[in-house]
Design a protein around this motif. Structure first.
Motif, PDB file in Angstrom:
ATOM      1  N   ALA A  72      -1.274   5.329  -2.981  1.00 27.66           N
ATOM      2  CA  ALA A  72      -0.924   6.323  -3.993  1.00 27.66           C
ATOM      3  C   ALA A  72       0.158   5.745  -4.888  1.00 27.66           C
ATOM      4  CB  ALA A  72      -0.479   7.614  -3.330  1.00 27.66           C
ATOM      5  N   PHE A  73       1.401   6.122  -4.645  1.00 23.85           N
ATOM      6  CA  PHE A  73       2.493   5.751  -5.530  1.00 23.85           C
ATOM      7  C   PHE A  73       3.517   4.884  -4.806  1.00 23.85           C
ATOM      8  CE2 PHE A  73       0.999  10.103  -6.210  1.00 23.85           C
ATOM      9  CZ  PHE A  73       0.415   9.962  -7.460  1.00 23.85           C
ATOM     10  N   TRP A  74       4.117   3.990  -5.550  1.00 19.40           N
ATOM     11  CA  TRP A  74       5.185   3.150  -5.025  1.00 19.40           C
ATOM     12  C   TRP A  74       6.429   3.391  -5.866  1.00 19.40           C
ATOM     13  CZ3 TRP A  74       3.882   0.821  -0.593  1.00 19.40           C
ATOM     14  CH2 TRP A  74       2.517   0.610  -0.343  1.00 19.40           C
ATOM     15  N   THR A  75       7.572   3.141  -5.305  1.00 19.32           N
ATOM     16  CA  THR A  75       8.797   3.272  -6.086  1.00 19.32           C
ATOM     17  C   THR A  75       8.804   2.227  -7.195  1.00 19.32           C
ATOM     18  OG1 THR A  75       9.897   1.914  -4.409  1.00 19.32           O
ATOM     19  CG2 THR A  75      10.201   4.299  -4.263  1.00 19.32           C
ATOM     20  N   GLU A  76       9.619   2.446  -8.188  1.00 22.07           N
ATOM     21  CA  GLU A  76       9.561   1.680  -9.433  1.00 22.07           C
ATOM     22  C   GLU A  76       9.763   0.177  -9.240  1.00 22.07           C
ATOM     23  OE1 GLU A  76      11.468   1.967 -13.948  1.00 22.07           O
ATOM     24  OE2 GLU A  76      12.399   3.026 -12.273  1.00 22.07           O
ATOM     25  N   ASN A  77      10.517  -0.208  -8.235  1.00 22.08           N
ATOM     26  CA  ASN A  77      10.836  -1.628  -8.071  1.00 22.08           C
ATOM     27  C   ASN A  77       9.793  -2.403  -7.284  1.00 22.08           C
ATOM     28  OD1 ASN A  77      11.492  -0.230  -5.718  1.00 22.08           O
ATOM     29  ND2 ASN A  77      13.013  -1.729  -5.093  1.00 22.08           N
ATOM     30  N   VAL A  78       8.677  -1.767  -6.921  1.00 19.10           N
ATOM     31  CA  VAL A  78       7.632  -2.424  -6.146  1.00 19.10           C
ATOM     32  C   VAL A  78       6.377  -2.579  -7.005  1.00 19.10           C
ATOM     33  CG1 VAL A  78       6.179  -2.316  -4.082  1.00 19.10           C
ATOM     34  CG2 VAL A  78       8.530  -1.444  -4.008  1.00 19.10           C
ATOM     35  N   THR A  79       5.916  -3.811  -7.195  1.00 18.46           N
ATOM     36  CA  THR A  79       4.699  -4.040  -7.962  1.00 18.46           C
ATOM     37  C   THR A  79       3.482  -3.871  -7.061  1.00 18.46           C
ATOM     38  OG1 THR A  79       4.538  -6.411  -7.505  1.00 18.46           O
ATOM     39  CG2 THR A  79       5.945  -5.736  -9.349  1.00 18.46           C
ATOM     40  N   VAL A  80       2.334  -3.681  -7.670  1.00 17.14           N
ATOM     41  CA  VAL A  80       1.121  -3.499  -6.892  1.00 17.14           C
ATOM     42  C   VAL A  80       0.783  -4.773  -6.120  1.00 17.14           C
ATOM     43  CG1 VAL A  80      -0.451  -4.154  -8.772  1.00 17.14           C
ATOM     44  CG2 VAL A  80      -1.231  -2.605  -6.976  1.00 17.14           C
ATOM     45  N   LYS A  81       1.089  -5.927  -6.680  1.00 14.01           N
ATOM     46  CA  LYS A  81       0.839  -7.187  -5.976  1.00 14.01           C
ATOM     47  C   LYS A  81       1.733  -7.309  -4.744  1.00 14.01           C
ATOM     48  CE  LYS A  81      -0.857  -9.881  -9.920  1.00 14.01           C
ATOM     49  NZ  LYS A  81      -0.648 -11.084 -10.769  1.00 14.01           N
ATOM     50  N   GLU A  82       2.992  -6.905  -4.889  1.00 15.65           N
ATOM     51  CA  GLU A  82       3.893  -6.930  -3.737  1.00 15.65           C
ATOM     52  C   GLU A  82       3.421  -5.957  -2.670  1.00 15.65           C
ATOM     53  OE1 GLU A  82       8.096  -8.056  -6.040  1.00 15.65           O
ATOM     54  OE2 GLU A  82       7.466  -5.966  -5.812  1.00 15.65           O
ATOM     55  N   ALA A  83       3.019  -4.773  -3.097  1.00 18.56           N
ATOM     56  CA  ALA A  83       2.525  -3.770  -2.149  1.00 18.56           C
ATOM     57  C   ALA A  83       1.303  -4.282  -1.401  1.00 18.56           C
ATOM     58  CB  ALA A  83       2.190  -2.478  -2.884  1.00 18.56           C
ATOM     59  N   ALA A  84       0.409  -4.951  -2.126  1.00 13.95           N
ATOM     60  CA  ALA A  84      -0.802  -5.490  -1.513  1.00 13.95           C
ATOM     61  C   ALA A  84      -0.465  -6.511  -0.433  1.00 13.95           C
ATOM     62  CB  ALA A  84      -1.693  -6.116  -2.573  1.00 13.95           C
ATOM     63  N   GLU A  85       0.549  -7.317  -0.667  1.00 16.04           N
ATOM     64  CA  GLU A  85       0.960  -8.313   0.326  1.00 16.04           C
ATOM     65  C   GLU A  85       1.525  -7.641   1.578  1.00 16.04           C
ATOM     66  OE1 GLU A  85       0.615 -11.673   0.560  1.00 16.04           O
ATOM     67  OE2 GLU A  85      -0.747 -11.337  -1.128  1.00 16.04           O
ATOM     68  N   TYR A  86       2.322  -6.603   1.364  1.00 15.54           N
ATOM     69  CA  TYR A  86       2.861  -5.851   2.505  1.00 15.54           C
ATOM     70  C   TYR A  86       1.729  -5.265   3.352  1.00 15.54           C
ATOM     71  CZ  TYR A  86       7.645  -5.865   0.570  1.00 15.54           C
ATOM     72  OH  TYR A  86       8.891  -6.230   0.114  1.00 15.54           O
ATOM     73  N   ILE A  87       0.736  -4.696   2.674  1.00 10.93           N
ATOM     74  CA  ILE A  87      -0.392  -4.084   3.365  1.00 10.93           C
ATOM     75  C   ILE A  87      -1.177  -5.134   4.145  1.00 10.93           C
ATOM     76  CG2 ILE A  87      -2.627  -2.936   2.996  1.00 10.93           C
ATOM     77  CD1 ILE A  87      -1.293  -1.472   0.619  1.00 10.93           C
ATOM     78  N   LYS A  88      -1.427  -6.266   3.520  1.00 11.67           N
ATOM     79  CA  LYS A  88      -2.152  -7.354   4.178  1.00 11.67           C
ATOM     80  C   LYS A  88      -1.385  -7.893   5.377  1.00 11.67           C
ATOM     81  CE  LYS A  88      -4.214 -11.888   3.211  1.00 11.67           C
ATOM     82  NZ  LYS A  88      -4.411 -12.928   2.167  1.00 11.67           N
ATOM     83  N   ASP A  89      -0.081  -8.076   5.211  1.00 11.28           N
ATOM     84  CA  ASP A  89       0.751  -8.596   6.301  1.00 11.28           C
ATOM     85  C   ASP A  89       0.757  -7.666   7.513  1.00 11.28           C
ATOM     86  OD1 ASP A  89       1.364 -10.801   4.791  1.00 11.28           O
ATOM     87  OD2 ASP A  89       3.350 -10.091   4.168  1.00 11.28           O
ATOM     88  N   ALA A  90       0.584  -6.374   7.266  1.00 12.18           N
ATOM     89  CA  ALA A  90       0.555  -5.400   8.366  1.00 12.18           C
ATOM     90  C   ALA A  90      -0.804  -5.335   9.038  1.00 12.18           C
ATOM     91  CB  ALA A  90       0.946  -4.022   7.843  1.00 12.18           C
TER      92      ALA A  90
END
Length: 298
Positions: A72-90
């Motif tokens: 859904a939504f991420w805080t302003e300082n998180v890019t979608v690419k960064e979020a994707a990496e976090y999700i993949k790492d988990a």
């Protein structure tokens, strides 16, 4: 649990199931078998936790047995690419993503970047807040035209566009019909629906009947439970606390039975809970699996 952030606080937005076959007796022809929906979690459920610790929150979800998420939504300082990496790492996968409607270059680019980052083809307009054009038939038809253009853009880029509902599509009547009926009739067949079963009940409808009415146009369900009553505070994004699936007023067995022919994903979501959110997620997932309403993932 007291909400730390509302929907409006977040500034950045964020596979079809394999269908088995069975041979029809005496024909030799294969017919589609009932789908077993897979479980996912809408990350809006843990937005407060993500705001504090993204990798820790995602890894905790994985430890609970969650395999797939809907972003859904991420805080302003998180890019979608960064979020994707976090999700993949988990060790998690993205089954779908809530996005803004792709109506201009900025939102179109954002949708394409989101799809690429998550390696996910299903992009869903989250539908918040209420568009006042739903208060008239003319406005509703205007929105249908916008959705159809968004669907064409998605299809042209190898993606699928979907619509997620709240309560107003099922409470507002225009031209003698509920808004959702105009949407079901008017949006192009390549656009799918994600039915939020809780908001359907809040609006006064039977979710199981609505799921049946949508047929194969609906591929996703938002699964949530609680009091499911309409209150004036909803317009201020203040719903009553929700509970683990099977602990509230929703008729989950009826919803699951209606879902079997067509629904591919059951997405657990809780806007706000009064208990520990991870405990509620775990209980919800266990309830769906134990009762064979859905499978853990795919």
């Amino acid at each position: 649990m007291k909400e730390k952030f509302s929907r409006r606080s977040f500034l950045k937005v964020g596979g079809m199931a394999a269908v088995g076959t069975a041979v029809l007796p005496g024909t030799g022809f294969a017919a589609p078998a009932a789908i077993s929906p897979a479980i996912a979690l809408q990350l809006y459920t843990v937005r407060n936790e993500l705001a504090k610790d993204i990798p820790g929150t995602l890894k905790r979800l994985a430890s609970l047995g969650i395999q797939n998420v809907e972003t859904a939504f991420w805080t302003e300082n998180v890019t979608v690419k960064e979020a994707a990496e976090y999700i993949k790492d988990a060790g998690l996968k993205v089954c779908s993503s809530h996005i803004e409607i792709p109506v201009d270059e900025k939102s179109k680019t954002a949708m394409l970047e989101t799809a690429a980052a998550y390696n996910c083809k299903r992009m869903i307009w989250h539908g918040w807040p209420e568009d006042k054009r739903y208060s008239s038939l003319e406005g509703t038809k205007e929105l249908i035209g916008i959705y159809n253009e968004a669907g064409k853009f998605a299809k042209a880029n190898g993606l699928e566009f979907g619509l997620h509902n709240h309560w107003w599509e099922y409470r507002n009547k225009v031209g003698g019909r509920f808004v959702y009926e105009w949407l079901l009739e008017g949006v192009d067949s390549n656009i799918f629906f994600e039915i939020d079963t809780y908001w359907v009940k809040v609006a006064g409808h039977d979710p199981a009947k609505i799921i049946t009415q949508f047929g194969n146009r609906a591929k996703y369900l938002h699964m949530k439970d609680g009091p499911a009553k309409y209150t004036a505070s909803l317009s201020a994004d203040k719903p009553e606390p929700m509970v683990a699936l099977g602990k509230g007023t929703q008729n989950i067995p009826a919803i699951a039975a209606a879902a079997k022919p067509n629904i591919e994903w059951m997405v657990i979501e809780m806007d706000v809970v009064a208990t520990d959110v991870f405990e509620a997620i775990k209980k919800s997932q266990d309830y769906l699996i134990k009762n064979k309403f859905a499978v853990a993932g795919k």
